[in-house]
Scaffold this motif. Structure first.
Motif, PDB file in Angstrom:
ATOM      1  N   LEU A  26       0.831  -1.217   0.000  1.00  0.00           N
ATOM      2  CA  LEU A  26       0.000   0.000   0.000  1.00  0.00           C
ATOM      3  C   LEU A  26       0.858   1.257   0.000  1.00  0.00           C
ATOM      4  O   LEU A  26       0.544   2.240  -0.673  1.00  0.00           O
ATOM      5  CB  LEU A  26      -0.886   0.026   1.247  1.00  0.00           C
ATOM      6  CG  LEU A  26      -2.293  -0.554   1.130  1.00  0.00           C
ATOM      7  CD1 LEU A  26      -3.006  -0.468   2.471  1.00  0.00           C
ATOM      8  CD2 LEU A  26      -3.103   0.186   0.081  1.00  0.00           C
ATOM      9  N   LYS A  27       1.947   1.201   0.777  1.00  0.00           N
ATOM     10  CA  LYS A  27       2.849   2.359   0.838  1.00  0.00           C
ATOM     11  C   LYS A  27       3.450   2.607  -0.542  1.00  0.00           C
ATOM     12  O   LYS A  27       3.547   3.742  -1.001  1.00  0.00           O
ATOM     13  CB  LYS A  27       3.974   2.094   1.848  1.00  0.00           C
ATOM     14  CG  LYS A  27       3.572   2.441   3.272  1.00  0.00           C
ATOM     15  CD  LYS A  27       4.785   2.294   4.199  1.00  0.00           C
ATOM     16  CE  LYS A  27       4.321   2.140   5.634  1.00  0.00           C
ATOM     17  NZ  LYS A  27       5.283   1.515   6.509  1.00  0.00           N
ATOM     18  N   GLU A  28       3.877   1.511  -1.194  1.00  0.00           N
ATOM     19  CA  GLU A  28       4.513   1.658  -2.512  1.00  0.00           C
ATOM     20  C   GLU A  28       3.510   2.169  -3.546  1.00  0.00           C
ATOM     21  O   GLU A  28       3.806   3.053  -4.334  1.00  0.00           O
ATOM     22  CB  GLU A  28       5.083   0.314  -2.962  1.00  0.00           C
ATOM     23  CG  GLU A  28       6.434   0.050  -2.301  1.00  0.00           C
ATOM     24  CD  GLU A  28       6.952  -1.353  -2.581  1.00  0.00           C
ATOM     25  OE1 GLU A  28       7.937  -1.734  -1.928  1.00  0.00           O
ATOM     26  OE2 GLU A  28       6.345  -2.066  -3.424  1.00  0.00           O
ATOM     27  N   GLU A  29       2.303   1.603  -3.504  1.00  0.00           N
ATOM     28  CA  GLU A  29       1.300   1.895  -4.529  1.00  0.00           C
ATOM     29  C   GLU A  29       0.703   3.296  -4.369  1.00  0.00           C
ATOM     30  O   GLU A  29       0.504   4.021  -5.330  1.00  0.00           O
ATOM     31  CB  GLU A  29       0.182   0.861  -4.371  1.00  0.00           C
ATOM     32  CG  GLU A  29      -0.354   0.301  -5.678  1.00  0.00           C
ATOM     33  CD  GLU A  29      -1.406  -0.761  -5.389  1.00  0.00           C
ATOM     34  OE1 GLU A  29      -2.518  -0.595  -5.877  1.00  0.00           O
ATOM     35  OE2 GLU A  29      -1.114  -1.735  -4.650  1.00  0.00           O
ATOM     36  N   PHE A  30       0.360   3.658  -3.118  1.00  0.00           N
ATOM     37  CA  PHE A  30      -0.384   4.906  -2.883  1.00  0.00           C
ATOM     38  C   PHE A  30       0.354   5.891  -1.973  1.00  0.00           C
ATOM     39  O   PHE A  30      -0.156   6.985  -1.732  1.00  0.00           O
ATOM     40  CB  PHE A  30      -1.741   4.600  -2.215  1.00  0.00           C
ATOM     41  CG  PHE A  30      -2.647   3.712  -3.019  1.00  0.00           C
ATOM     42  CD1 PHE A  30      -3.446   4.240  -4.038  1.00  0.00           C
ATOM     43  CD2 PHE A  30      -2.724   2.343  -2.771  1.00  0.00           C
ATOM     44  CE1 PHE A  30      -4.287   3.429  -4.768  1.00  0.00           C
ATOM     45  CE2 PHE A  30      -3.563   1.522  -3.506  1.00  0.00           C
ATOM     46  CZ  PHE A  30      -4.349   2.063  -4.512  1.00  0.00           C
ATOM     47  N   GLY A  31       1.487   5.494  -1.406  1.00  0.00           N
ATOM     48  CA  GLY A  31       2.182   6.352  -0.444  1.00  0.00           C
ATOM     49  C   GLY A  31       1.398   6.516   0.853  1.00  0.00           C
ATOM     50  O   GLY A  31       1.500   7.548   1.524  1.00  0.00           O
ATOM     51  N   VAL A  32       0.587   5.511   1.189  1.00  0.00           N
ATOM     52  CA  VAL A  32      -0.295   5.626   2.359  1.00  0.00           C
ATOM     53  C   VAL A  32       0.014   4.527   3.371  1.00  0.00           C
ATOM     54  O   VAL A  32       0.225   3.373   2.998  1.00  0.00           O
ATOM     55  CB  VAL A  32      -1.777   5.498   1.899  1.00  0.00           C
ATOM     56  CG1 VAL A  32      -2.711   5.248   3.077  1.00  0.00           C
ATOM     57  CG2 VAL A  32      -2.200   6.755   1.158  1.00  0.00           C
ATOM     58  N   THR A  33       0.049   4.907   4.650  1.00  0.00           N
ATOM     59  CA  THR A  33       0.175   3.926   5.737  1.00  0.00           C
ATOM     60  C   THR A  33      -1.207   3.768   6.374  1.00  0.00           C
ATOM     61  O   THR A  33      -1.779   4.764   6.830  1.00  0.00           O
ATOM     62  CB  THR A  33       1.162   4.432   6.816  1.00  0.00           C
ATOM     63  OG1 THR A  33       2.418   4.656   6.190  1.00  0.00           O
ATOM     64  CG2 THR A  33       1.320   3.435   7.944  1.00  0.00           C
ATOM     65  N   PRO A  34      -1.758   2.547   6.419  1.00  0.00           N
ATOM     66  CA  PRO A  34      -3.069   2.376   7.057  1.00  0.00           C
ATOM     67  C   PRO A  34      -3.028   2.801   8.521  1.00  0.00           C
ATOM     68  O   PRO A  34      -2.025   2.596   9.208  1.00  0.00           O
ATOM     69  CB  PRO A  34      -3.340   0.868   6.944  1.00  0.00           C
ATOM     70  CG  PRO A  34      -2.410   0.375   5.913  1.00  0.00           C
ATOM     71  CD  PRO A  34      -1.227   1.281   5.909  1.00  0.00           C
ATOM     72  N   GLY A  35      -4.106   3.433   8.974  1.00  0.00           N
ATOM     73  CA  GLY A  35      -4.164   3.933  10.349  1.00  0.00           C
ATOM     74  C   GLY A  35      -5.415   3.464  11.072  1.00  0.00           C
ATOM     75  O   GLY A  35      -6.511   3.430  10.492  1.00  0.00           O
ATOM     76  N   LEU A  36      -5.239   3.094  12.327  1.00  0.00           N
ATOM     77  CA  LEU A  36      -6.359   2.639  13.159  1.00  0.00           C
ATOM     78  C   LEU A  36      -6.512   3.575  14.349  1.00  0.00           C
ATOM     79  O   LEU A  36      -5.522   3.892  15.020  1.00  0.00           O
ATOM     80  CB  LEU A  36      -6.073   1.213  13.664  1.00  0.00           C
ATOM     81  CG  LEU A  36      -7.061   0.628  14.679  1.00  0.00           C
ATOM     82  CD1 LEU A  36      -8.412   0.322  14.009  1.00  0.00           C
ATOM     83  CD2 LEU A  36      -6.508  -0.669  15.301  1.00  0.00           C
ATOM     84  N   ALA A  37      -7.739   4.002  14.632  1.00  0.00           N
ATOM     85  CA  ALA A  37      -8.010   4.790  15.849  1.00  0.00           C
ATOM     86  C   ALA A  37      -8.879   3.958  16.784  1.00  0.00           C
ATOM     87  O   ALA A  37      -9.915   3.427  16.370  1.00  0.00           O
ATOM     88  CB  ALA A  37      -8.725   6.080  15.486  1.00  0.00           C
ATOM     89  N   VAL A  38      -8.426   3.820  18.014  1.00  0.00           N
ATOM     90  CA  VAL A  38      -9.207   3.096  19.016  1.00  0.00           C
ATOM     91  C   VAL A  38      -9.638   4.093  20.085  1.00  0.00           C
ATOM     92  O   VAL A  38      -8.797   4.754  20.699  1.00  0.00           O
ATOM     93  CB  VAL A  38      -8.379   1.959  19.656  1.00  0.00           C
ATOM     94  CG1 VAL A  38      -9.210   1.196  20.668  1.00  0.00           C
ATOM     95  CG2 VAL A  38      -7.827   1.013  18.597  1.00  0.00           C
ATOM     96  N   ILE A  39     -10.951   4.185  20.286  1.00  0.00           N
ATOM     97  CA  ILE A  39     -11.459   5.105  21.309  1.00  0.00           C
ATOM     98  C   ILE A  39     -11.812   4.290  22.550  1.00  0.00           C
ATOM     99  O   ILE A  39     -12.522   3.282  22.453  1.00  0.00           O
ATOM    100  CB  ILE A  39     -12.732   5.837  20.830  1.00  0.00           C
ATOM    101  CG1 ILE A  39     -12.488   6.522  19.485  1.00  0.00           C
ATOM    102  CG2 ILE A  39     -13.203   6.842  21.884  1.00  0.00           C
ATOM    103  CD1 ILE A  39     -13.712   7.241  18.917  1.00  0.00           C
ATOM    104  N   ILE A  40     -11.298   4.731  23.682  1.00  0.00           N
ATOM    105  CA  ILE A  40     -11.649   4.066  24.933  1.00  0.00           C
ATOM    106  C   ILE A  40     -12.234   5.115  25.883  1.00  0.00           C
ATOM    107  O   ILE A  40     -11.628   6.161  26.090  1.00  0.00           O
ATOM    108  CB  ILE A  40     -10.442   3.290  25.530  1.00  0.00           C
ATOM    109  CG1 ILE A  40     -10.810   2.706  26.891  1.00  0.00           C
ATOM    110  CG2 ILE A  40      -9.177   4.112  25.611  1.00  0.00           C
ATOM    111  CD1 ILE A  40      -9.820   1.664  27.400  1.00  0.00           C
ATOM    112  N   VAL A  41     -13.401   4.826  26.411  1.00  0.00           N
ATOM    113  CA  VAL A  41     -14.058   5.770  27.321  1.00  0.00           C
ATOM    114  C   VAL A  41     -14.060   5.147  28.711  1.00  0.00           C
ATOM    115  O   VAL A  41     -14.598   4.052  28.903  1.00  0.00           O
ATOM    116  CB  VAL A  41     -15.513   6.059  26.867  1.00  0.00           C
ATOM    117  CG1 VAL A  41     -16.096   7.193  27.715  1.00  0.00           C
ATOM    118  CG2 VAL A  41     -15.581   6.398  25.390  1.00  0.00           C
TER     119      VAL A  41
END
Ligand code: NAD
Length: 287
Positions: A26-41
């Motif tokens: 993905l980084k090579e193809e689109f220059g993008v690093t996948p990102g995950l957000a975890v919300i904890i309340v």
């Protein structure tokens, strides 16, 4: 003859390797690093451990991750605002709200989860994703049942034509498992707390998936010799002792293959969260 033990670590590592390679691609193809957000309340100690594990696993596979800690007395509106912000954030491809929510928000759980963009819903709980799964268009699928399926595939265990019996009909495990097995051409029976003569049904199973939350509930007499037994249950019976829903020591003497607890499908759940986040990134990059 003792059953084949399906060690979660072996399969989870294989999945994580694939995810790592996908992230590089993905980084090579689109220059993008996948990102995950975890919300904890709030301060739930078990949830904190789960969230820390997810954050660490993201780092292991080269994924970006953010843990968003909100105080226990946060309002529903504050949480929805945070989700709205993450729905728009370009560096975040997966959003997860760690359950359970504090008591004052639990009645709003569905509204809160439904507010997540379905294309970023890496838990697969949004009604759009549930609906797609039920009509055979798998989009983002709940991690635990998807992990069970991946484990079967990687272990070379056929599903098509098998009689699969699931004990438990929760939205998180039992129901998505039903759809996943059905679309892979198993004949599927779902049992639950109202099922009469449960053992007579489970004895017919070539593949038994157990997700009820009762320690050592499934015994050897309930198993067809040679059956594949997947134990999703995680029950803490002492401060440092976890057991599954299946009486592992008894059942491994009858089954053909079995997952242990701990060390079984639980390890696949986080691996599938990584898998889903990469999938979500691809979905969003194609838009
Ligand atoms: P849940 O409490 O939402 O659902 C339990 C289901 O079991 C219900 O459908 C109920 O009808 C059924 N059930 C209860 N008692 C029964 C009985 N005596 N006979 C037949 N059916 C019965 O639970 P859940 O969220 O699906 O979780 C189930 C278990 O799986 C728990 O131990 C949980 O900790 C574990 N779990 C593990 C993972 C993982 O990552 N491995 C993920 C989710 C859940």
């Amino acid at each position: 003859m003792t059953a084949r033990i399906l060690e979660g670590k072996v399969f989870a590592n294989q999945i994580k390797e694939t995810v790592k390679n996908d992230i590089v691609a993905l980084k090579e193809e689109f220059g993008v690093t996948p990102g995950l957000a975890v919300i904890i309340v709030g301060e739930n100690p078990a949830s904190r451990v789960y969230v820390a594990n997810k954050h660490r696993s993201c780092g292991d596979v080269g994924m970006y991750s953010e843990v968003i800690e909100m105080p226990a007395d946060s309002t529903k509106e504050q949480l929805l605002n945070k989700i709205a912000e993450l729905n728009q954030a370009e560096n975040i491809h997966g959003i997860l709200v760690q359950l359970p929510l504090p008591k004052h928000m639990s009645a709003d759980e569905a509204e809160i989860l439904n507010f997540i963009d379905p294309d970023k819903d890496v838990d697969g709980f949004h009604p759009v994703n549930v609906g797609k799964l039920s009509i055979g268009q798998e989009h983002l699928v709940p991690c635990t049942p998807l992990g069970c399926i991946k484990m079967l595939e990687l272990a070379g265990i056929d599903i098509a034509g098998k009689h699969a019996v699931i004990i438990g009909r929760s939205n998180i495990v039992g129901k998505p498992m039903f759809n996943l097995l059905l679309s892979r051409n198993a004949t599927v029976t779902v049992c639950h707390s109202w099922t009469k003569d449960l053992a007579s049904v489970t004895k017919e199973a070539d593949l038994l998936v157990v997700a009820i939350g009762k320690p050592n509930f499934v015994t050897a007499e309930m198993i067809k010799p040679g059956a594949v037994v997947i134990d999703v249950g995680i029950n803490r019976i002492a401060p440092k002792k976890l057991v599954g829903d299946v009486d592992f020591e008894q059942v491994k003497e009858v089954a053909g293959a079995i997952t242990p607890v701990p060390g079984g499908v639980g390890l696949l759940t986080i691996a599938m969260l990584m898998h889903n986040t990469v999938k979500a990134a691809r979905i969003q990059l194609k838009k």
